[in-house]
Design a protein around this motif. Structure first.
Motif, PDB file in Angstrom:
ATOM      1  N   ASP A   1      -2.110  33.449  14.183  1.00 59.02           N
ATOM      2  CA  ASP A   1      -2.553  33.738  15.585  1.00 59.02           C
ATOM      3  C   ASP A   1      -3.062  31.858  15.699  1.00 59.02           C
ATOM      4  OD1 ASP A   1      -2.242  35.687  15.616  1.00 59.02           O
ATOM      5  OD2 ASP A   1      -4.165  36.548  14.647  1.00 59.02           O
ATOM      6  N   GLU A   2      -2.882  31.420  17.685  1.00 61.42           N
ATOM      7  CA  GLU A   2      -2.727  30.639  17.963  1.00 61.42           C
ATOM      8  C   GLU A   2      -4.019  29.617  17.313  1.00 61.42           C
ATOM      9  OE1 GLU A   2      -1.715  26.754  20.324  1.00 61.42           O
ATOM     10  OE2 GLU A   2      -0.583  29.204  20.352  1.00 61.42           O
ATOM     11  N   ASP A   3      -5.009  30.674  17.854  1.00 59.73           N
ATOM     12  CA  ASP A   3      -6.590  29.697  16.446  1.00 59.73           C
ATOM     13  C   ASP A   3      -7.050  29.552  15.303  1.00 59.73           C
ATOM     14  OD1 ASP A   3      -6.754  32.933  15.866  1.00 59.73           O
ATOM     15  OD2 ASP A   3      -8.880  32.947  16.861  1.00 59.73           O
ATOM     16  N   ASP A   4      -4.899  29.754  14.054  1.00 59.04           N
ATOM     17  CA  ASP A   4      -5.338  29.041  13.410  1.00 59.04           C
ATOM     18  C   ASP A   4      -4.875  28.357  13.007  1.00 59.04           C
ATOM     19  OD1 ASP A   4      -6.500  31.669  12.241  1.00 59.04           O
ATOM     20  OD2 ASP A   4      -3.673  32.686  12.557  1.00 59.04           O
TER      21      ASP A   4
ATOM     22  N   LEU B   1      -5.926  24.947  11.036  1.00 58.56           N
ATOM     23  CA  LEU B   1      -6.819  25.033  10.789  1.00 58.56           C
ATOM     24  C   LEU B   1      -6.600  25.951   8.852  1.00 58.56           C
ATOM     25  CD1 LEU B   1      -8.648  25.694  13.261  1.00 58.56           C
ATOM     26  CD2 LEU B   1      -8.766  23.737  12.918  1.00 58.56           C
ATOM     27  N   LYS B   2      -8.660  25.675   8.287  1.00 60.35           N
ATOM     28  CA  LYS B   2      -8.499  26.290   6.719  1.00 60.35           C
ATOM     29  C   LYS B   2      -8.175  27.338   7.090  1.00 60.35           C
ATOM     30  CE  LYS B   2     -11.479  26.935   2.924  1.00 60.35           C
ATOM     31  NZ  LYS B   2     -10.707  28.444   2.983  1.00 60.35           N
TER      32      LYS B   2
ATOM     33  N   GLU C   1      -9.539  20.621   8.125  1.00 63.18           N
ATOM     34  CA  GLU C   1     -10.860  21.430   9.488  1.00 63.18           C
ATOM     35  C   GLU C   1     -10.964  22.896   9.752  1.00 63.18           C
ATOM     36  OE1 GLU C   1     -10.681  18.601  13.072  1.00 63.18           O
ATOM     37  OE2 GLU C   1      -9.002  18.880  11.922  1.00 63.18           O
ATOM     38  N   THR C   2     -12.235  23.260   9.334  1.00 65.18           N
ATOM     39  CA  THR C   2     -12.391  24.722   9.541  1.00 65.18           C
ATOM     40  C   THR C   2     -12.593  25.180  11.386  1.00 65.18           C
ATOM     41  OG1 THR C   2     -15.214  24.065   9.766  1.00 65.18           O
ATOM     42  CG2 THR C   2     -13.976  24.819   7.438  1.00 65.18           C
ATOM     43  N   ASP C   3     -12.364  24.505  11.709  1.00 63.37           N
ATOM     44  CA  ASP C   3     -12.464  24.652  13.242  1.00 63.37           C
ATOM     45  C   ASP C   3     -12.695  23.394  14.227  1.00 63.37           C
ATOM     46  OD1 ASP C   3     -12.496  26.702  15.336  1.00 63.37           O
ATOM     47  OD2 ASP C   3     -14.287  27.774  15.240  1.00 63.37           O
ATOM     48  N   VAL C   4     -11.937  24.110  15.803  1.00 60.24           N
ATOM     49  CA  VAL C   4     -12.287  23.088  16.498  1.00 60.24           C
ATOM     50  C   VAL C   4     -12.877  23.849  17.815  1.00 60.24           C
ATOM     51  CG1 VAL C   4     -10.699  21.586  15.380  1.00 60.24           C
ATOM     52  CG2 VAL C   4      -9.745  22.476  17.103  1.00 60.24           C
TER      53      VAL C   4
END
Length: 311
Positions: A279-282, A290-291, A183-186
């Motif tokens: 980081d958290e958003d990774d 994520l990717k 997945e690239t993002d959520v």
């Protein structure tokens, strides 16, 4: 009449054993797919040292060796397996060596919650008949793995039909073992939902942080077998987001860190600590990437492990 169920079970297990002997790929298809990748890499680049990373679902998605530049250094393949903790990694290492794989270096991921508890029911579904004598000593209770192994065989009889094509419907990975689907993002809501599920599954384990005896034994036996074959081993503390790291009992985590350092020293293993790399958003749940997280991890892992080699 009372003997019929037992007799049926014995015959059924015999059929499984025969099927596995003829087509071993019907059990733990993922292992055999990755074995093909590893063998192909060794055959295609015989002049280059082979590196194999073994770990859990964290590194299944995090390590994408296909994006590494084609240099003259170590040729890395991702041999990770969803759900692999100390016991399943023990089995995978033993199989690879049995099947003639001789990498120059093995990077073995450390997933702390799996040292506290490994899902016996899940991992038993990936055991072959020939694995059972190896794994019994790592069970939490006597015959624990035997029970789940038998239960798996009886409830998944349709798997026997896969003898004709064991890879039918299997998700094909990239040529060096990186997962094709990532997945690239959520959305923030989806990340919150998945992180809550991760807390539900891991929270009690991260609070305990007591290494179970079977996990310790499996871990040490894995390192011993690797080093007995003259293979260098690197222990990888895989990335975790700030949220996941906040769940640990500080004293328990400190004891676990000391334990890993002590065992690494005993077996001459290096440690790569990647826990703070992302980081958290990774992540989509604070420990599965994520990717963008996979891209960052893969690039830095190759650099860090090369630095260890240079020294």
């Amino acid at each position: 009449m009372t003997l019929f169920p037992a007799a049926f079970v014995m015959v059924f297990l015999g059929i499984w054993a025969i099927a596995e002997t003829v087509v071993p790929e019907i059990t733990d298809t993922d292992y055999h797919a990755r074995l093909r990748f590893i063998r192909s890499a060794a055959a295609e680049y015989p002049e280059r040292p082979l590196g194999v990373l073994l770990g859990s679902s964290r590194t299944v998605w995090a390590f994408r060796p296909e994006q590494l530049p084609e240099t003259t250094g170590t040729y890395w393949v991702n041999g990770s397996h969803v759900g692999a903790g100390p016991t399943l990694n023990r089995v995978i290492v033993h199989r690879l060596l049995r099947d003639g794989v001789r990498p120059s270096v093995v990077a073995l991921e450390i997933t702390p919650p799996y040292f506290v508890k490994e899902n016996s029911r899940f991992v038993s579904g990936h055991f072959a008949v020939t694995d059972m004598p190896l794994v019994r000593r790592y069970a939490d209770r006597p015959f624990d793995y035997d029970y789940y192994f038998l239960r798996h065989r009886l409830t998944r009889a349709p798997d026997l039909a896969r003898v004709a094509d064991p890879f039918a419907g299997y998700e094909i990975h990239n040529p060096r073992g990186g997962h094709q689907i990532i997945e690239t993002d959520v959305s923030p809501a989806e990340r919150a939902k998945r992180t809550a599920l991760a807390l539900e599954r891991n929270g009690p384990l991260t609070q305990s942080m007591v290494v179970r005896p079977g996990a310790d034994l499996a871990f040490r036996d894995t390192l011993r077998e690797i080093t007995d074959h003259g293979i260098r081993v690197v222990l990888l503390r895989s990335p975790e987001g700030p949220t996941f790291r906040s769940w640990y009992n500080p004293d328990g985590l400190a004891r676990f860190d000391e334990y890993i350092t002590r065992v690494a020293r005993e077996y001459g293993a290096s440690i790569i600590d990647a826990r703070l790399w992302l980081d958290e958003d990774d992540f989509y749940d604070s420990h599965h990437v994520l990717k963008r997280g996979a891209d960052k991890f893969t690039t830095r892992f190759a650099r860090e492990v090369a630095n260890i080699s240079d020294h």
